[in-house]
Design a protein around this motif. Structure first.
Motif, short mmCIF file in Angstrom:
data_model
loop_
_atom_site.label_atom_id
_atom_site.label_comp_id
_atom_site.label_asym_id
_atom_site.label_seq_id
_atom_site.Cartn_x
_atom_site.Cartn_y
_atom_site.Cartn_z
N THR A 126 7.85 4.51 5.86
CA THR A 126 9.31 3.84 4.53
C THR A 126 9.88 3.42 4.23
O THR A 126 10.41 3.04 2.89
CB THR A 126 9.10 6.04 3.78
OG1 THR A 126 7.68 6.53 3.97
CG2 THR A 126 9.71 6.00 2.74
N ARG A 127 10.89 3.23 5.32
CA ARG A 127 11.87 2.55 5.12
C ARG A 127 12.09 1.30 5.04
O ARG A 127 12.45 0.34 4.53
CB ARG A 127 13.50 2.26 6.51
CG ARG A 127 13.96 4.81 6.35
CD ARG A 127 14.69 4.73 7.44
NE ARG A 127 14.42 4.41 8.50
CZ ARG A 127 13.74 5.09 9.09
NH1 ARG A 127 13.69 6.92 8.76
NH2 ARG A 127 13.38 5.62 10.57
N PRO B 128 8.50 2.87 -2.21
CA PRO B 128 7.52 3.87 -1.14
C PRO B 128 6.66 3.02 -0.91
O PRO B 128 6.33 3.35 -2.06
CB PRO B 128 8.36 5.16 -1.37
CG PRO B 128 8.24 5.36 -2.42
CD PRO B 128 9.31 4.16 -3.49
N GLN C 198 6.28 8.04 9.35
CA GLN C 198 5.88 8.26 8.35
C GLN C 198 7.40 7.27 7.58
O GLN C 198 7.63 6.77 6.49
CB GLN C 198 5.70 8.94 7.68
CG GLN C 198 4.82 8.76 5.32
CD GLN C 198 4.11 9.79 5.04
OE1 GLN C 198 3.69 11.24 5.87
NE2 GLN C 198 4.72 10.20 3.62
N SER C 199 8.53 8.08 8.17
CA SER C 199 10.26 8.22 7.60
C SER C 199 10.27 6.34 7.29
O SER C 199 10.78 5.71 7.12
CB SER C 199 10.51 8.79 8.21
OG SER C 199 10.66 9.85 7.38
N THR D 127 10.47 0.24 1.78
CA THR D 127 11.16 0.17 0.76
C THR D 127 12.83 -0.86 0.76
O THR D 127 12.60 -1.56 -0.33
CB THR D 127 12.21 1.65 1.11
OG1 THR D 127 11.52 2.77 0.39
CG2 THR D 127 13.29 1.57 -0.39
#
Length: 296
Positions: free
Chosen positions: A263-264, A273, A259-260, A267
Motif C-alpha cells: 500500500t505504501r 492505495p 499488505q501495508s 500510494t
C-alpha cells in the motif's frame, strides 16, 4: 534517566544501528568495545555536547551539527560521554570487509580515515536517512537495497576520507545489452526472494561495485529500485488478472513484506492505495472485454 532507543540491522558485512536518547546521564563515561572495525557515525539532529577520549587522552569536546560525520577506528581505546540529547546512525564495518572492498576495486589499503571531528557530510546523512524506514521497522528491507547502501557508503568514505585516494567521479561504464537482459531476467526470477548484488554481478562476470554502477548507467535505476519497480508492476498484473485474489496474498507473492508495504509503495507511486486502483481498473477491463465481445 530514560534508556536509549536502539534499532539495528546486521548483515554479513556490516551492522548499522540507530540510537536515540533524550536525557542521557551527563556524567557517565563509557568504554567503546575495542574491535578491528571502523565506525561511521552520522548525526540525524544537532548534538549539543559530547566528549571523546582516544587512548586515554581527551580527543574532542564540543557539539556536532546535524549531518556531521565521525569515522573513528574502534581499536583505538575509545571512551565517550554523551552530555546532551542525541540521535544518530552508526555503521560498524570490520577492517576485513573494507580490505575486501578495496581489493575488489583495485584501491590501496588504508589504516585510518582522515576527517575533521564534527564536519558535516550530506552524502552520508542521506544514506543514513534512506535506512530509517527499515530501522524503524515500518518497511521491508531487501538485500539489493542493503548492498546498494553498503557499496555507496564504502565508495564515498574511501574517496573522501582516505589520504591520497582519488576524489574523481568513477569512470562511466555501461553493461552490454546481453548483460542488461541477463540482469533483468535474474531479478525477475527472484521477485519474492532476497537477492544479493553479488549473485547478479557474478553472472555478468563483474565485481559488485562495477556491476552496480554499470547497471544504473545502463537503465537509469539502481538494481534495488529496478526490483521494486518489477514487484510493483507484477502486483498490478495480478490484481487485474486475478480479481478475487486478496491483496495481502498478492503482496506476499510479489515480495512485499505485507499488505501495508504494498500500500505504501502504491500510494507513493500513484497517489492512491492498491484497492482503489484495482476498483478503477477492473471496471476498465470489464468495459474493454464487453467491447471486444461485441466486435467478434
Amino acid at each position: 534517566m530514560a534508556s536509549p532507543w536502539i534499532s539495528q540491522i546486521t548483515t554479513d558485512e556490516f551492522t548499522v544501528t540507530r540510537t536515540h536518547q533524550q536525557n542521557p546521564d551527563k556524567d557517565h563515561v563509557f568504554d567503546v568495545p575495542c574491535l578491528d572495525s571502523f565506525s561511521i557515525i552520522i548525526q540525524l539532529e544537532d548534538f549539543a555536547d559530547h566528549r571523546l577520549w582516544r587512548g586515554g587522552r581527551l580527543a574532542y569536546s564540543g557539539g556536532h551539527k546535524k549531518a556531521s560525520a565521525s569515522l573513528p577506528f574502534m581499536g583505538d581505546g575509545l571512551r565517550c560521554q554523551h552530555r546532551a540529547a542525541y540521535d544518530n546512525v552508526r555503521f560498524n564495518i570490520p577492517r576485513a570487509t573494507f580490505d575486501d572492498f578495496q581489493l575488489e576495486n583495485g584501491m590501496k589499503r588504508f589504516d585510518r580515515f582522515v576527517y575533521d571531528q564534527g564536519g558535516q557530510d550530506n552524502t552520508l546523512y542521506h544514506l543514513a536517512r534512506a535506512l530509517l524506514p527499515i530501522l524503524n521497522q515500518s518497511s521491508a528491507s531487501n538485500q539489493l537495497f542493503l548492498d546498494h547502501i553498503f557499496l555507496a557508503t564504502c565508495d564515498h568514505v574511501y574517496r573522501r576520507y582516505v589520504r591520497g585516494a582519488s576524489n574523481s567521479i568513477a569512470e562511466k561504464c555501461k553493461l552490454t545489452s546481453k548483460q542488461v537482459l541477463l540482469a533483468k531476467d535474474i531479478i525477475a526470477a527472484h521477485l519474492a526472494g532476497d537477492l544479493p548484488v553479488q549473485a547478479i554481478a557474478t553472472e555478468c562476470a563483474l565485481s559488485r561495485s562495477h556491476f552496480s554502477r554499470a547497471f544504473k548507467q545502463s537503465t537509469g535505476m539502481a538494481p534495488h529500485a529496478w526490483l521494486m519497480q518489477m514487484r510493483f508492476e507484477k502486483a498490478q498484473e495480478l490484481m487485474l488478472s486475478q480479481p478475487f485474489k486478496p491483496i495481502s496474498s498478492i503482496a506476499q507473492e510479489c515480495g512485499f513484506s505485507d499488505q501495508s508495504h504494498l500500500t505504501r509503495v502504491f500510494t507513493r507511486l500513484l497517489g492512491i492505495p492498491p484497492a482503489t486502483w484495482r476498483r478503477q481498473h477492473e471496471s476498465s477491463v470489464f468495459l474493454l472485454g464487453r467491447a471486444s465481445l461485441q466486435n467478434d
